[in-house]
Design an enzyme around this catalytic site. Structure first.
Site, PDB file in Angstrom:
ATOM      1  N   GLY A  57       1.846  62.734  40.138  1.00 45.24           N
ATOM      2  CA  GLY A  57       1.613  63.484  38.915  1.00 45.24           C
ATOM      3  C   GLY A  57       2.850  64.205  38.440  1.00 45.24           C
ATOM      4  O   GLY A  57       3.861  64.296  39.141  1.00 45.24           O
ATOM      5  N   GLN A  58       2.734  64.685  37.226  1.00 43.86           N
ATOM      6  CA  GLN A  58       3.838  65.422  36.634  1.00 43.86           C
ATOM      7  C   GLN A  58       3.218  66.618  35.924  1.00 43.86           C
ATOM      8  O   GLN A  58       2.516  66.458  34.934  1.00 43.86           O
ATOM      9  CB  GLN A  58       4.581  64.533  35.647  1.00 43.86           C
ATOM     10  CG  GLN A  58       5.646  65.237  34.831  1.00 43.86           C
ATOM     11  CD  GLN A  58       6.897  65.502  35.649  1.00 43.86           C
ATOM     12  OE1 GLN A  58       7.406  64.629  36.345  1.00 43.86           O
ATOM     13  NE2 GLN A  58       7.372  66.743  35.608  1.00 43.86           N
ATOM     14  N   PHE A  80       5.463  72.172  35.701  1.00 41.68           N
ATOM     15  CA  PHE A  80       6.560  72.780  36.448  1.00 41.68           C
ATOM     16  C   PHE A  80       7.326  71.777  37.297  1.00 41.68           C
ATOM     17  O   PHE A  80       8.177  72.148  38.080  1.00 41.68           O
ATOM     18  CB  PHE A  80       6.024  73.885  37.353  1.00 41.68           C
ATOM     19  CG  PHE A  80       5.303  74.950  36.591  1.00 41.68           C
ATOM     20  CD1 PHE A  80       6.012  75.957  35.963  1.00 41.68           C
ATOM     21  CD2 PHE A  80       3.922  74.935  36.494  1.00 41.68           C
ATOM     22  CE1 PHE A  80       5.359  76.927  35.249  1.00 41.68           C
ATOM     23  CE2 PHE A  80       3.262  75.916  35.781  1.00 41.68           C
ATOM     24  CZ  PHE A  80       3.973  76.910  35.145  1.00 41.68           C
ATOM     25  N   GLY A  81       6.993  70.508  37.167  1.00 41.32           N
ATOM     26  CA  GLY A  81       7.727  69.516  37.943  1.00 41.32           C
ATOM     27  C   GLY A  81       6.808  68.448  38.496  1.00 41.32           C
ATOM     28  O   GLY A  81       5.587  68.536  38.390  1.00 41.32           O
ATOM     29  N   VAL A 106       4.824  65.854  41.183  1.00 41.33           N
ATOM     30  CA  VAL A 106       4.036  66.068  42.392  1.00 41.33           C
ATOM     31  C   VAL A 106       4.008  64.780  43.198  1.00 41.33           C
ATOM     32  O   VAL A 106       3.805  63.698  42.640  1.00 41.33           O
ATOM     33  CB  VAL A 106       2.595  66.477  42.033  1.00 41.33           C
ATOM     34  CG1 VAL A 106       1.812  66.779  43.290  1.00 41.33           C
ATOM     35  CG2 VAL A 106       2.585  67.665  41.103  1.00 41.33           C
ATOM     36  N   LYS A 119       4.794  69.751  45.457  1.00 41.47           N
ATOM     37  CA  LYS A 119       5.202  69.976  44.069  1.00 41.47           C
ATOM     38  C   LYS A 119       6.668  70.337  44.084  1.00 41.47           C
ATOM     39  O   LYS A 119       7.078  71.311  44.699  1.00 41.47           O
ATOM     40  CB  LYS A 119       4.380  71.111  43.476  1.00 41.47           C
ATOM     41  CG  LYS A 119       4.661  71.318  42.023  1.00 41.47           C
ATOM     42  CD  LYS A 119       3.647  72.266  41.424  1.00 41.47           C
ATOM     43  CE  LYS A 119       3.635  72.178  39.923  1.00 41.47           C
ATOM     44  NZ  LYS A 119       2.700  71.230  39.404  1.00 41.47           N
ATOM     45  N   ASP A 122      -2.197  77.212  32.752  1.00 34.00           N
ATOM     46  CA  ASP A 122      -2.207  75.763  32.524  1.00 34.00           C
ATOM     47  C   ASP A 122      -3.482  75.142  33.096  1.00 34.00           C
ATOM     48  O   ASP A 122      -3.444  74.168  33.823  1.00 34.00           O
ATOM     49  CB  ASP A 122      -0.961  75.121  33.140  1.00 34.00           C
ATOM     50  CG  ASP A 122      -0.720  73.715  32.588  1.00 34.00           C
ATOM     51  OD1 ASP A 122      -1.349  73.365  31.562  1.00 34.00           O
ATOM     52  OD2 ASP A 122       0.080  72.962  33.164  1.00 34.00           O
TER      53      ASP A 122
END
Ligand SMILES: *[C@@H]1O[C@H](CO)[C@@H](O)[C@H](O)[C@H]1NC(C)=O
Ligand SMILES: *[C@@H]1O[C@H](CO)[C@@H](O)[C@H](O)[C@H]1NC(C)=O
Ligand SMILES: *[C@@H]1O[C@H](CO)[C@@H](O)[C@H](O)[C@H]1NC(C)=O
Ligand SMILES: *[C@@H]1O[C@H](CO)[C@@H](O)[C@H](O)[C@H]1NC(C)=O
Ligand SMILES: *[C@@H]1O[C@H](CO)[C@@H](O)[C@H](O)[C@H]1NC(C)=O
Ligand SMILES: *[C@@H]1O[C@H](CO)[C@@H](O)[C@H](O)[C@H]1NC(C)=O
Ligand SMILES: *[C@@H]1O[C@H](CO)[C@@H](O)[C@H](O)[C@H]1NC(C)=O
Length: 888
Positions: A560-561, A564-565, A567, A581, A689
């Site tokens: 995932g994205q 905050f960056g 995963v 993460k 979020d």
């Protein structure tokens, strides 16, 4: 605009016609002929009186229980609305045993109004008013009339003596506009409300609502003879425990206290067409109801008692109840729990004990508590001639005085003086809105620093914050101790728990966010068996270990994205699954701050939060290591089209895993997780979020929120405020956050609302900036809700498993959460309460924030917003106005 009821003018004209020529009733026309009973024209059988004018009320005989038509009562009910809503009953305790056609209402020769059983012709047996005063002559008595007034009052008049009796003086369970709830000292009349025994039985029920005029008058709800709820003393402006009771242009509330004369509460309605009633229902709820033409039903406007803090003396003497904290009971500053053991078990009823006894000869001072429901005032003295400073002096001079407060807050600066000489009971503290300052007398050594009133109130709040965090710290230390012991044991050769292996080895799709582990792993993970962890609670992992676990951050392991960056999923040597993460390098924090933040976030532990296992630091590289959850995210399950590529399940399997019960459970779990973040955790985190892909599901489909607290690491103030860096996801972002960068817990509430609507509908919201109907979920939900067709909004695949009441409740809560004005959105504590209660009192939502333009006007109207802020539990005037007056 809304449809109005039956045209009223023709009806009035019809009434007039009937008055002029009493034609025999036809089957189609109402049987009413007039609004008056005279000695010569009694009211018999199924004939009724209709009030003149708009014909709002009807007086007649009725049998409330269709199964028992042999019990007949004389009552008043609303005319022109479909189901008979009785507002007054004459003979509630002694029904006429016979059918409606056996009953008649007569004015007797001595001038009293009585129900007569026509089969026996026995007057006085069932019910009668007292005879007119002795001064009245029999001749004038024989000219007495009983008239049903347009306000619902049945009035008995005798020429020369005026009104000798009226139904408004003997309320049953309903207070209509203009009726008084209170005491007339001259006549000794104590007008109070008593509930019906049950829906079909108007005889006296368990509950009574009446005024206690001692001290400053206060309304109390009784069950039999014990008090179960108090409104708080009248403070010149409102009942201090009912902050939402504010007058509006439509409804105005009044309290009249004229010692030696009378004391009563009343309200007025400034509309001829709106119907409202204030009822004590058979289950002991005090309710305001409004007739909604559109739905042809009574809408519950508010209902008290509302929450645990409304329980009478919920926290005992000197205890302060607040629903905004958990547990709800706390002690006033300068006080400690009297029975700490019970207190720890969340039974606060024993109350609190003073730390240092008062020194009456000097040195005592006052702590100010803001937003308080004032203590019971039965033993308090009230002196309207004193100002607040004089009040303080007077209290200091009286050794027995325990607290003081302004007795009329509606005067600028406050005038009048309440002084309490006994224990302080039944206190609660409201949020930023409602209640008033209470000045609590304390020994010098217990006084908070500072002496001005403002300083006092600031300290009072501080005390509240410090005390719970001190308790939290204590718990942490205890936890730490046990943790250390466990690690020591482990070193002595305790075998690690067998870990569950990842059953599903297929690669995960890109759309998935961080995943997390099964519950079985939790214990072993948390003991930090790996890495060079020095602190027991926050292990930090070597970067080599993370690299090995994630295949050197292989693209195949990227799951995932987030904001905050990226995963990655990974697996430690010992078989433990993790999600890593990798934070993008936007963080402005230094190393120490980062570690501190991670430590804090690791302490956030809740059933509905994904657990942070630790962190990894390597140069500028920062990573967070989480537990991994195998059932992936809500996103996967909810939006089958968008996630078709990622799953090994087909749509049907997926949908069957998300039956309504599961979805409702997920909604509840998310709400509890957010509530924990907002209120119950030490940190008070705003997530910023929240979205379906950040809601992960464990093997039992319990929701866990991920990605919380990360915003903190990027060095932004979490309490509330303003940010230039908008991190979040369109479609879930509240308008004030997306457009102005203003965020607060209410931005999370907005995202939660979107989530709820997505979970119910199974459709994704594309963002509030879209205007097309099919793209904007909020607009779609609002349309259907407005048209009363909300059930169509539901995901059709759950139609079989759903519970319509729960679905509708969720939709309404969702709509409340996505309202444009942040202050109108309920806080998470209210959301969880509303979700948990079977028949919650839900305010009517306003239009959600889906339009591109924003109404700035409302922002300027502070007063308006303050009122609205409490709409979630309230008789908020403005929210009401919106509901009824706004065009639909
Ligand atoms: C009232 O009662 C009479 C006779 O008892 C009956 O004929 C009539 O239909 C009734 N009217 C209504 C409106 O029920
Ligand atoms: C009024 O008159 C009725 C019958 O005429 C009688 O039964 C009743 O007792 C009288 N009430 C009083 C209070 O005198
Ligand atoms: C009662 O009404 C009659 C007829 O309307 C009238 O003649 C009489 O004066 C009235 N009596 C009193 C006391 O008002
Ligand atoms: C009283 O009101 C409450 C709250 O709305 C409701 O749950 C309850 O069913 C009502 N009781 C009766 C007897 O109508
Ligand atoms: C009360 O305070 C005064 C002045 O500070 C002191 O002299 C006196 O001893 C105190 N009395 C008690 C009972 O503490
Ligand atoms: C008022 O005083 C009486 C007698 O001292 C006491 O029994 C009662 O509990 C007090 N009530 C309150 C609310 O303090
Ligand atoms: C309280 O103050 C307001 C405003 O000054 C005044 O209108 C009102 O009469 C006062 N109420 C009492 C009970 O003194």
């Amino acid at each position: 605009m809304r449809r109005r009821r039956v045209p009223l003018l023709p009806l009035a004209a019809a009434t007039l016609l009937l008055l002029l020529s009493p034609a025999p009733p036809t089957a189609s026309a109402p049987v009413a002929t007039t609004d008056t009973v005279t000695p010569a024209t009694p009211l018999a059988g199924n004939r009724t009186l209709v009030s003149a004018g708009r014909g709002k009320f009807v007086l007649g005989f009725f049998s409330p229980d269709p199964d028992d038509p042999e019990r007949t009562y004389l009552g008043i009910w609303f005319n022109n609305i479909p189901s008979r809503t009785v507002v007054w009953v004459a003979n509630r305790g002694s029904p006429l045993l016979g059918s409606v056609s056996d009953a008649a209402l007569h004015i007797l020769a001595n001038g009293s109004l009585a129900i007569v059983d026509t089969t026996t012709n026995d007057a006085m047996a069932v019910w009668s008013t007292p005879p007119p005063p002795a001064t009245t002559t029999t001749t004038s008595s024989s000219n007495a009339t009983a008239q049903l007034m347009e306000n619902g009052n049945l009035v008995l008049r005798v020429p020369g003596s005026g009104v000798v009796w009226q139904s408004f003086d003997y309320p049953t369970d309903t207070l209509l506009p203009g009726m008084k709830l209170g005491i007339d000292y001259h006549t000794g009349l104590d007008r109070h409300m008593t509930s019906w025994l049950s829906t079909g039985d108007p005889s006296q029920g368990e509950y009574t609502f009446r005024l206690d005029p001692r001290g400053s008058p206060e309304l109390f709800l009784y069950r039999w003879s014990s008090r179960i709820y108090g409104s708080g003393p009248w403070n010149g402006f409102q009942f201090s425990g009912v902050p939402n009771l504010k007058s509006s242009s439509l409804l105005s509330f009044r309290f009249v206290s004229d010692p030696g004369h009378e004391a009563y509460y009343t309200y007025d309605l400034d509309s001829d067409t709106v119907l409202t009633r204030f009822v004590l229902n058979a289950s002991g709820q005090i309710q305001r109801l409004m007739w909604i033409d559109m739905t042809q039903s009574w809408s519950l406007f508010w209902s008290y008692p509302l929450d645990e803090c409304d329980g009478y003396r919920a926290c005992g003497p000197y205890g302060v109840c607040s629903v905004e904290r958990s547990p709800i009971c706390g002690c006033a500053p300068g006080f400690d729990p009297r029975f700490p053991a019970e207190w720890a078990l969340r039974d606060g009823s024993g109350g609190c004990r003073r730390r240092t006894e008062l020194n009456c000869t000097g040195g005592d001072g006052f702590a100010a508590l803001a937003n308080m429901k004032l203590p019971e005032s039965a033993n308090a003295t009230v002196d309207m001639s004193l100002g607040l400073d004089e009040c303080r002096q007077a209290c200091l001079k009286t050794c027995a005085c325990r607290a003081y407060a302004s007795a009329n807050v509606s005067s600028p600066g406050g005038i009048g003086c309440f002084m309490w000489t006994g224990d302080l009971l039944d206190m609660r503290q409201f949020g930023s809105n409602g209640g008033q300052n209470l000045f609590l007398r304390l020994a010098a050594s217990d006084l908070p620093l500072g002496s001005s009133a403002e300083a006092h109130s600031r300290t009072a709040r501080l005390v509240e914050i410090i005390v719970p965090s001190a308790v939290g710290l204590l718990l942490l230390l205890v936890g730490l101790y046990f943790c250390v012991r466990k690690v020591k044991k482990r070193r002595k050769g305790v075998v690690p728990l067998p870990l569950r292996r990842n059953a599903d080895n297929t690669p995960f799709g890109r759309r998935n966010q961080i995943a997390a582990s099964s519950d079985a792993q939790d214990d072993s993970l948390h003991n930090g068996q790996q890495g060079n962890n020095k602190d027991c609670d926050v292990p930090s992992f070597d970067v080599e270990k993370i690299q090995a676990a994630t295949g050197n951050f292989s693209i195949h392991n990227k799951i995932g994205q987030g904001g905050f960056g990226p995963v990655y999923m990974g697996k430690f040597d010992d078989g433990q699954d993790i999600a890593v993460k990798r934070l993008s390098r936007r963080s402005t924090q230094g190393l120490r701050e980062f570690k501190n933040e991670v430590k804090l976030i690791a302490k956030l532990q809740h059933r509905n939060l994904v657990r942070l296992l630790g962190c990894c630091i390597d140069g500028y590289e920062r990573m967070l290591v989480y537990e991994y959850m195998h059932n992936r995210s809500l996103n996967t399950f909810l939006f089958s089209k968008t996630s078709a590529t990622v799953s090994t399940l087909n749509d049907e399997e997926r949908q069957s895993m998300l039956c309504w019960e599961k979805r409702f459970n997920i909604i509840n779990g998310i709400a509890r997780g957010i509530l924990y973040l907002h209120q119950d955790s030490v940190l008070r985190i705003i997530h910023r979020d929240l979205k379906a892909s950040n809601i992960l599901l464990d093997k039992d489909m319990n929701p866990k929120i991920s990605d919380f607290g990360v915003a903190r690491i990027f060095g932004t103030d979490q309490t509330a405020g303003y940010t230039k860096k908008v991190v979040g996801t369109y479609g879930y972002m509240s308008p004030e956050y997306a457009m102005d960068g203003v965020f607060s817990t209410k931005s999370d509430v907005f995202s939660f609302g979107v989530l709820v609507l997505e979970i119910v509908s199974g459709k994704k919201n594309r963002g509030f900036y879209h205007t097309e109907l099919d793209l904007n979920l909020l607009r779609y939900a609002w349309r259907l809700w407005k048209d009363g067709e909300s059930l169509e909004f539901m995901d059709q695949s759950i139609a079989d498993t759903s519970n319509a009441a729960e679905v509708l409740k969720c939709i309404q809560i969702g709509l409340l959460c996505v309202q444009e004005q942040p202050k109108r959105r309920p806080p998470m504590s209210a959301v969880t309460t509303m979700l948990a209660s079977e028949y919650p009192t839900l305010p009517e939502p306003c239009e959600p924030a889906f339009s591109t333009g924003r109404s700035r006007d409302d922002d300027d109207d502070e007063e308006h917003e303050d009122t609205a802020a409490k709409a979630y539990r309230s008789d908020s005037a403005s929210s009401w106005t919106v509901t009824v007056v706004e065009g639909r």
